[in-house]
Design an enzyme around this catalytic site. Sequence first.
Site, PDB file in Angstrom:
ATOM      1  N   LYS A  56       0.806  -1.220   0.000  1.00  0.00           N
ATOM      2  CA  LYS A  56       0.000   0.000   0.000  1.00  0.00           C
ATOM      3  C   LYS A  56       0.841   1.274   0.000  1.00  0.00           C
ATOM      4  O   LYS A  56       0.501   2.270   0.646  1.00  0.00           O
ATOM      5  CB  LYS A  56      -0.988   0.012   1.180  1.00  0.00           C
ATOM      6  CG  LYS A  56      -1.872  -1.224   1.262  1.00  0.00           C
ATOM      7  CD  LYS A  56      -2.583  -1.542  -0.058  1.00  0.00           C
ATOM      8  CE  LYS A  56      -3.620  -0.505  -0.403  1.00  0.00           C
ATOM      9  NZ  LYS A  56      -4.284  -0.793  -1.720  1.00  0.00           N
ATOM     10  N   TRP A  61       0.233   2.121  -8.700  1.00  0.00           N
ATOM     11  CA  TRP A  61       0.522   3.400  -9.373  1.00  0.00           C
ATOM     12  C   TRP A  61       1.856   3.330 -10.110  1.00  0.00           C
ATOM     13  O   TRP A  61       1.933   3.636 -11.298  1.00  0.00           O
ATOM     14  CB  TRP A  61       0.512   4.506  -8.328  1.00  0.00           C
ATOM     15  CG  TRP A  61       0.605   5.902  -8.861  1.00  0.00           C
ATOM     16  CD1 TRP A  61       0.372   6.315 -10.140  1.00  0.00           C
ATOM     17  CD2 TRP A  61       0.927   7.073  -8.110  1.00  0.00           C
ATOM     18  NE1 TRP A  61       0.528   7.675 -10.232  1.00  0.00           N
ATOM     19  CE2 TRP A  61       0.869   8.166  -9.008  1.00  0.00           C
ATOM     20  CE3 TRP A  61       1.240   7.306  -6.771  1.00  0.00           C
ATOM     21  CZ2 TRP A  61       1.129   9.475  -8.600  1.00  0.00           C
ATOM     22  CZ3 TRP A  61       1.494   8.607  -6.362  1.00  0.00           C
ATOM     23  CH2 TRP A  61       1.443   9.686  -7.267  1.00  0.00           C
ATOM     24  N   HIS A 117       6.668  -7.578  -2.518  1.00  0.00           N
ATOM     25  CA  HIS A 117       6.590  -6.799  -1.274  1.00  0.00           C
ATOM     26  C   HIS A 117       7.639  -7.291  -0.276  1.00  0.00           C
ATOM     27  O   HIS A 117       7.602  -6.914   0.901  1.00  0.00           O
ATOM     28  CB  HIS A 117       5.201  -6.935  -0.635  1.00  0.00           C
ATOM     29  CG  HIS A 117       4.108  -6.189  -1.343  1.00  0.00           C
ATOM     30  ND1 HIS A 117       4.271  -4.903  -1.817  1.00  0.00           N
ATOM     31  CD2 HIS A 117       2.821  -6.540  -1.645  1.00  0.00           C
ATOM     32  CE1 HIS A 117       3.134  -4.503  -2.380  1.00  0.00           C
ATOM     33  NE2 HIS A 117       2.251  -5.471  -2.288  1.00  0.00           N
ATOM     34  N   ARG A 139       6.466   5.016   1.212  1.00  0.00           N
ATOM     35  CA  ARG A 139       5.406   5.938   1.630  1.00  0.00           C
ATOM     36  C   ARG A 139       5.503   6.134   3.140  1.00  0.00           C
ATOM     37  O   ARG A 139       5.885   5.210   3.856  1.00  0.00           O
ATOM     38  CB  ARG A 139       4.036   5.345   1.262  1.00  0.00           C
ATOM     39  CG  ARG A 139       2.846   6.256   1.498  1.00  0.00           C
ATOM     40  CD  ARG A 139       1.555   5.540   1.139  1.00  0.00           C
ATOM     41  NE  ARG A 139       0.424   6.462   1.041  1.00  0.00           N
ATOM     42  CZ  ARG A 139      -0.827   6.082   0.774  1.00  0.00           C
ATOM     43  NH1 ARG A 139      -1.099   4.797   0.587  1.00  0.00           N
ATOM     44  NH2 ARG A 139      -1.796   6.971   0.702  1.00  0.00           N
ATOM     45  N   SER A 147      -3.732   2.847   5.079  1.00  0.00           N
ATOM     46  CA  SER A 147      -4.095   2.186   3.828  1.00  0.00           C
ATOM     47  C   SER A 147      -4.042   0.663   3.968  1.00  0.00           C
ATOM     48  O   SER A 147      -4.909  -0.056   3.456  1.00  0.00           O
ATOM     49  CB  SER A 147      -3.157   2.653   2.709  1.00  0.00           C
ATOM     50  OG  SER A 147      -3.589   2.163   1.461  1.00  0.00           O
ATOM     51  N   THR A 236      -2.109   8.222 -15.473  1.00  0.00           N
ATOM     52  CA  THR A 236      -1.812   7.623 -14.166  1.00  0.00           C
ATOM     53  C   THR A 236      -2.245   8.502 -12.990  1.00  0.00           C
ATOM     54  O   THR A 236      -1.783   8.315 -11.869  1.00  0.00           O
ATOM     55  CB  THR A 236      -0.306   7.300 -14.044  1.00  0.00           C
ATOM     56  OG1 THR A 236       0.467   8.495 -14.271  1.00  0.00           O
ATOM     57  CG2 THR A 236       0.101   6.235 -15.047  1.00  0.00           C
ATOM     58  N   LYS A 267      -8.199   6.429  -1.441  1.00  0.00           N
ATOM     59  CA  LYS A 267      -8.135   7.899  -1.462  1.00  0.00           C
ATOM     60  C   LYS A 267      -6.908   8.406  -2.219  1.00  0.00           C
ATOM     61  O   LYS A 267      -6.961   9.418  -2.895  1.00  0.00           O
ATOM     62  CB  LYS A 267      -8.136   8.469  -0.041  1.00  0.00           C
ATOM     63  CG  LYS A 267      -9.485   8.335   0.669  1.00  0.00           C
ATOM     64  CD  LYS A 267      -9.475   9.117   1.976  1.00  0.00           C
ATOM     65  CE  LYS A 267     -10.827   9.040   2.659  1.00  0.00           C
ATOM     66  NZ  LYS A 267     -10.823   9.763   3.957  1.00  0.00           N
TER      67      LYS A 267
END
Length: 304
Positions: A56, A61, A117, A139, A147, A236, A267
């Site tokens: 996440k 993306w 991951h 992130r 998330s 994108t 979101k």
Amino acid sequence: MDQKSGQEVWDPDWIERSKLVEVEGVTLVSGTAENWSRLWAFAARPDDLLICTYPKAGTTWIQEIVDMVQHGGDPQKCARAPMQKRMPFIDLFLPKPMTSGLEDAEGMPSPRTMKTHLPAQLLPPSFWEQNCKIIYVARNAKDSAVSYFHFHRMNQGMPEPGNWDQFLEAFLVGKVACGSWFDHVRGWWEAKKWHPILYLFYEDMKEDPAREIQKVAQFLGIELTAPVLKRIVQHTTFESMKDNPMANYSTLPTFFLDQGVSPFMRKGVVGDWKVHFTVAQSERLDEICAQKLESSGLVFRTEP
């Protein structure tokens, strides 16, 4: 597999929530742990590209950005298949008779682009040995935790998250799938000192997507014209990808990913953590972050 359509056919009885199992001190979902020897022996090729993130962190993306860069900004070519088929998730093992991401990757012609991951210390060694290029996206911990919590709620194959307070507690001590966020982002940050890794930040991508897409293209040795770059930026955006069935995982059945509980593309903002964190939780995470990332040079922004 349906013989007429060529589409995979799912049975609701195949899906059950995973348990967490430790592999080399890192908690992974049971399917990955049970297939660990196969995954560790994965044969990377020199022209493989690996996209890696903590869950996440903008994974889908960056996958769509990379696919667009690789295909000259042609959205039609990027609509050839759902994301999980275009860029196999090598550490995802679904219940049989579903094919695993590892099997999909093994059957792909070169050059391959794949997703993982895994933390750096658990990456199959052939990726290092073959000197494969790796793109990592990090992130901030607060938005990652929020998330990831909602992803557990909607993904019926993930462990039960409990309530927000319970999930955050597990997140802070690294007892969630893929282990500690702190160890993950730091491990890959350290690895870029000796391996070809493009290390990007989600917050930078939100701030100036064109700038970060150019970094991706340069890393891959691809020149983008201004019109192509503009097309990639538009294709994108969060709004565009949320409506794109080849990227939003809406092709998967609701008994697996229940987007009525929480959308896969929820979101896509910086700072949504403020809706969930108490002041005490925010301060505690800040303290752990300062301690765990001390002297690493890693700095995260939690504001837009």
